[in-house]
Write a protein that holds these residues in place. Structure first.
Motif, PDB file in Angstrom:
ATOM      1  N   GLU A   3       0.812  -1.208   0.000  1.00  0.00           N
ATOM      2  CA  GLU A   3       0.000   0.000   0.000  1.00  0.00           C
ATOM      3  C   GLU A   3       0.848   1.260   0.000  1.00  0.00           C
ATOM      4  OE1 GLU A   3      -2.637  -0.460   3.297  1.00  0.00           O
ATOM      5  OE2 GLU A   3      -3.737  -2.079   2.339  1.00  0.00           O
ATOM      6  N   GLY A   4       2.165   1.121   0.137  1.00  0.00           N
ATOM      7  CA  GLY A   4       3.044   2.266   0.089  1.00  0.00           C
ATOM      8  C   GLY A   4       3.067   3.093   1.367  1.00  0.00           C
ATOM      9  N   LEU A   5       2.551   2.571   2.464  1.00  0.00           N
ATOM     10  CA  LEU A   5       2.584   3.297   3.725  1.00  0.00           C
ATOM     11  C   LEU A   5       3.918   3.065   4.424  1.00  0.00           C
ATOM     12  CD1 LEU A   5      -0.992   2.635   5.134  1.00  0.00           C
ATOM     13  CD2 LEU A   5      -0.132   4.696   4.037  1.00  0.00           C
ATOM     14  N   THR A   6       4.330   4.046   5.178  1.00  0.00           N
ATOM     15  CA  THR A   6       5.566   3.940   5.930  1.00  0.00           C
ATOM     16  C   THR A   6       5.392   2.919   7.043  1.00  0.00           C
ATOM     17  OG1 THR A   6       5.982   6.258   5.475  1.00  0.00           O
ATOM     18  CG2 THR A   6       7.234   5.261   7.280  1.00  0.00           C
ATOM     19  N   PRO A   7       6.295   1.941   7.142  1.00  0.00           N
ATOM     20  CA  PRO A   7       6.166   0.951   8.212  1.00  0.00           C
ATOM     21  C   PRO A   7       6.512   1.563   9.565  1.00  0.00           C
ATOM     22  CG  PRO A   7       8.162   0.577   6.956  1.00  0.00           C
ATOM     23  CD  PRO A   7       7.419   1.686   6.265  1.00  0.00           C
ATOM     24  N   LEU A   8       6.024   0.947  10.608  1.00  0.00           N
ATOM     25  CA  LEU A   8       6.328   1.381  11.962  1.00  0.00           C
ATOM     26  C   LEU A   8       7.810   1.146  12.234  1.00  0.00           C
ATOM     27  CD1 LEU A   8       5.119   2.408  14.639  1.00  0.00           C
ATOM     28  CD2 LEU A   8       4.793   0.023  15.282  1.00  0.00           C
ATOM     29  N   CYS A   9       8.415   2.057  12.962  1.00  0.00           N
ATOM     30  CA  CYS A   9       9.825   1.921  13.337  1.00  0.00           C
ATOM     31  C   CYS A   9      10.026   0.567  14.031  1.00  0.00           C
ATOM     32  CB  CYS A   9      10.205   3.059  14.276  1.00  0.00           C
ATOM     33  SG  CYS A   9      11.810   2.830  15.059  1.00  0.00           S
ATOM     34  N   PRO A  10      10.990  -0.220  13.594  1.00  0.00           N
ATOM     35  CA  PRO A  10      11.201  -1.537  14.210  1.00  0.00           C
ATOM     36  C   PRO A  10      11.600  -1.445  15.680  1.00  0.00           C
ATOM     37  CG  PRO A  10      12.943  -1.042  12.638  1.00  0.00           C
ATOM     38  CD  PRO A  10      11.915   0.032  12.498  1.00  0.00           C
ATOM     39  N   LEU A  57       7.723  13.930  17.092  1.00  0.00           N
ATOM     40  CA  LEU A  57       6.816  14.122  15.958  1.00  0.00           C
ATOM     41  C   LEU A  57       6.964  13.003  14.924  1.00  0.00           C
ATOM     42  CD1 LEU A  57       4.730  16.018  14.641  1.00  0.00           C
ATOM     43  CD2 LEU A  57       6.657  17.289  13.665  1.00  0.00           C
ATOM     44  N   LEU A  58       8.199  12.628  14.627  1.00  0.00           N
ATOM     45  CA  LEU A  58       8.435  11.532  13.677  1.00  0.00           C
ATOM     46  C   LEU A  58       7.852  10.213  14.183  1.00  0.00           C
ATOM     47  CD1 LEU A  58      12.088  12.214  12.531  1.00  0.00           C
ATOM     48  CD2 LEU A  58      10.054  12.193  11.071  1.00  0.00           C
ATOM     49  N   ASP A  59       8.113   9.907  15.449  1.00  0.00           N
ATOM     50  CA  ASP A  59       7.591   8.660  16.016  1.00  0.00           C
ATOM     51  C   ASP A  59       6.068   8.667  16.017  1.00  0.00           C
ATOM     52  OD1 ASP A  59      10.106   7.618  16.445  1.00  0.00           O
ATOM     53  OD2 ASP A  59      10.166   8.183  18.567  1.00  0.00           O
ATOM     54  N   GLY A  60       5.485   9.785  16.396  1.00  0.00           N
ATOM     55  CA  GLY A  60       4.027   9.887  16.424  1.00  0.00           C
ATOM     56  C   GLY A  60       3.421   9.757  15.036  1.00  0.00           C
ATOM     57  N   ALA A  61       4.051  10.373  14.063  1.00  0.00           N
ATOM     58  CA  ALA A  61       3.537  10.279  12.691  1.00  0.00           C
ATOM     59  C   ALA A  61       3.634   8.846  12.168  1.00  0.00           C
ATOM     60  CB  ALA A  61       4.295  11.237  11.781  1.00  0.00           C
ATOM     61  N   ALA A  62       4.732   8.162  12.497  1.00  0.00           N
ATOM     62  CA  ALA A  62       4.886   6.774  12.048  1.00  0.00           C
ATOM     63  C   ALA A  62       3.821   5.883  12.682  1.00  0.00           C
ATOM     64  CB  ALA A  62       6.281   6.257  12.379  1.00  0.00           C
ATOM     65  N   ALA A  63       3.606   6.059  13.984  1.00  0.00           N
ATOM     66  CA  ALA A  63       2.605   5.246  14.672  1.00  0.00           C
ATOM     67  C   ALA A  63       1.205   5.550  14.155  1.00  0.00           C
ATOM     68  CB  ALA A  63       2.674   5.488  16.177  1.00  0.00           C
ATOM     69  N   ARG A  64       0.895   6.828  13.981  1.00  0.00           N
ATOM     70  CA  ARG A  64      -0.436   7.222  13.501  1.00  0.00           C
ATOM     71  C   ARG A  64      -0.677   6.719  12.075  1.00  0.00           C
ATOM     72  NH1 ARG A  64      -4.321  10.337  15.435  1.00  0.00           N
ATOM     73  NH2 ARG A  64      -5.585  11.568  13.995  1.00  0.00           N
ATOM     74  N   THR A  65       0.362   6.757  11.255  1.00  0.00           N
ATOM     75  CA  THR A  65       0.245   6.228   9.892  1.00  0.00           C
ATOM     76  C   THR A  65      -0.129   4.761   9.927  1.00  0.00           C
ATOM     77  OG1 THR A  65       1.756   7.837   8.945  1.00  0.00           O
ATOM     78  CG2 THR A  65       1.564   5.739   7.786  1.00  0.00           C
ATOM     79  N   ARG A  66       0.527   4.005  10.810  1.00  0.00           N
ATOM     80  CA  ARG A  66       0.259   2.577  10.909  1.00  0.00           C
ATOM     81  C   ARG A  66      -1.135   2.312  11.458  1.00  0.00           C
ATOM     82  NH1 ARG A  66       2.870  -2.384  11.627  1.00  0.00           N
ATOM     83  NH2 ARG A  66       4.227  -1.829   9.939  1.00  0.00           N
ATOM     84  N   VAL A  67      -1.510   2.997  12.529  1.00  0.00           N
ATOM     85  CA  VAL A  67      -2.793   2.734  13.188  1.00  0.00           C
ATOM     86  C   VAL A  67      -3.969   3.135  12.299  1.00  0.00           C
ATOM     87  CG1 VAL A  67      -4.261   3.421  15.134  1.00  0.00           C
ATOM     88  CG2 VAL A  67      -1.859   2.864  15.525  1.00  0.00           C
ATOM     89  N   LEU A  68      -3.863   4.286  11.656  1.00  0.00           N
ATOM     90  CA  LEU A  68      -4.982   4.786  10.852  1.00  0.00           C
ATOM     91  C   LEU A  68      -4.940   4.326   9.403  1.00  0.00           C
ATOM     92  CD1 LEU A  68      -5.240   8.441  12.186  1.00  0.00           C
ATOM     93  CD2 LEU A  68      -6.585   6.431  12.863  1.00  0.00           C
ATOM     94  N   ASN A  69      -3.837   3.677   9.016  1.00  0.00           N
ATOM     95  CA  ASN A  69      -3.683   3.188   7.650  1.00  0.00           C
ATOM     96  C   ASN A  69      -3.789   4.333   6.639  1.00  0.00           C
ATOM     97  OD1 ASN A  69      -3.131   1.127   5.829  1.00  0.00           O
ATOM     98  ND2 ASN A  69      -5.306   0.802   5.394  1.00  0.00           N
ATOM     99  N   THR A  70      -3.194   5.469   7.010  1.00  0.00           N
ATOM    100  CA  THR A  70      -3.163   6.640   6.148  1.00  0.00           C
ATOM    101  C   THR A  70      -1.905   7.435   6.457  1.00  0.00           C
ATOM    102  OG1 THR A  70      -4.398   8.579   5.403  1.00  0.00           O
ATOM    103  CG2 THR A  70      -4.511   8.079   7.732  1.00  0.00           C
ATOM    104  N   GLU A  71      -1.380   8.143   5.489  1.00  0.00           N
ATOM    105  CA  GLU A  71      -0.151   8.906   5.695  1.00  0.00           C
ATOM    106  C   GLU A  71      -0.379  10.093   6.611  1.00  0.00           C
ATOM    107  OE1 GLU A  71       2.995   8.605   5.187  1.00  0.00           O
ATOM    108  OE2 GLU A  71       2.930   6.784   3.999  1.00  0.00           O
ATOM    109  N   SER A  72       0.425  10.184   7.637  1.00  0.00           N
ATOM    110  CA  SER A  72       0.375  11.301   8.578  1.00  0.00           C
ATOM    111  C   SER A  72       1.558  12.246   8.395  1.00  0.00           C
ATOM    112  CB  SER A  72       0.380  10.774  10.014  1.00  0.00           C
ATOM    113  OG  SER A  72      -0.778  10.009  10.255  1.00  0.00           O
ATOM    114  N   PHE A  73       2.506  11.882   7.543  1.00  0.00           N
ATOM    115  CA  PHE A  73       3.716  12.674   7.411  1.00  0.00           C
ATOM    116  C   PHE A  73       3.503  14.055   6.791  1.00  0.00           C
ATOM    117  CE2 PHE A  73       5.454   8.523   8.304  1.00  0.00           C
ATOM    118  CZ  PHE A  73       6.387   8.854   9.281  1.00  0.00           C
ATOM    119  N   PRO A  74       2.570  14.261   5.884  1.00  0.00           N
ATOM    120  CA  PRO A  74       2.351  15.638   5.416  1.00  0.00           C
ATOM    121  C   PRO A  74       1.923  16.575   6.557  1.00  0.00           C
ATOM    122  CG  PRO A  74       1.431  14.104   3.831  1.00  0.00           C
ATOM    123  CD  PRO A  74       1.825  13.296   5.050  1.00  0.00           C
TER     124      PRO A  74
END
Length: 116
Positions: free
Chosen positions: A13-20, A72-89
């Motif tokens: 889906e091209g979403l950023t994966p959660l930080c390992p 902010l980076l960690d929160g955006a990565a987690a939110r992207t994963r949880v909501l299945n939508t890009e939060s980085f913009p």
């Protein structure tokens, strides 16, 4: 629920994966686990690198800005994963405000922005 494993679905889906390191810390549930220091060290190093960059750019409190941007980076990565939508913009817009507030205008004027 999707039929693919999480990592495969995120990649497809091209979403950023959660930080390992975040993922490992969540799974470990134990801050005393032998792997926990690796995650802490990695996250501390990221914040320190951001602080170094902020210092070079003339931030009045580079450590604070580094921590804010790391969070902010960690929160955006987690939110992207949880909501299945890009939060980085949205995170990038927030980062711009943090950076503008942390770096005095005089420091920004001294930075060479010419590319090439």
């Amino acid at each position: 629920m999707h039929g693919e494993p999480g990592a495969a679905r995120v990649e497809r889906e091209g979403l950023t994966p959660l930080c390992p390191y975040i993922a490992a810390s969540v799974e470990l549930h134990d801050p005393e686990h032998p792997a926990s220091p690796y995650a802490r060290d990695y996250k501390s190093t990221i914040a320190a690198r951001l602080a170094d960059t902020a210092r070079e750019a003339g931030a009045t409190d580079p450590e604070q800005l580094g921590e804010q941007l790391a969070l902010l980076l960690d929160g955006a990565a987690a939110r992207t994963r949880v909501l299945n939508t890009e939060s980085f913009p949205t995170a990038a817009a927030i980062a711009a405000v943090l950076i503008d507030n942390a770096i005095p205008t005089t420091a920004r004027e001294g930075v060479n922005t010419t590319v090439g």
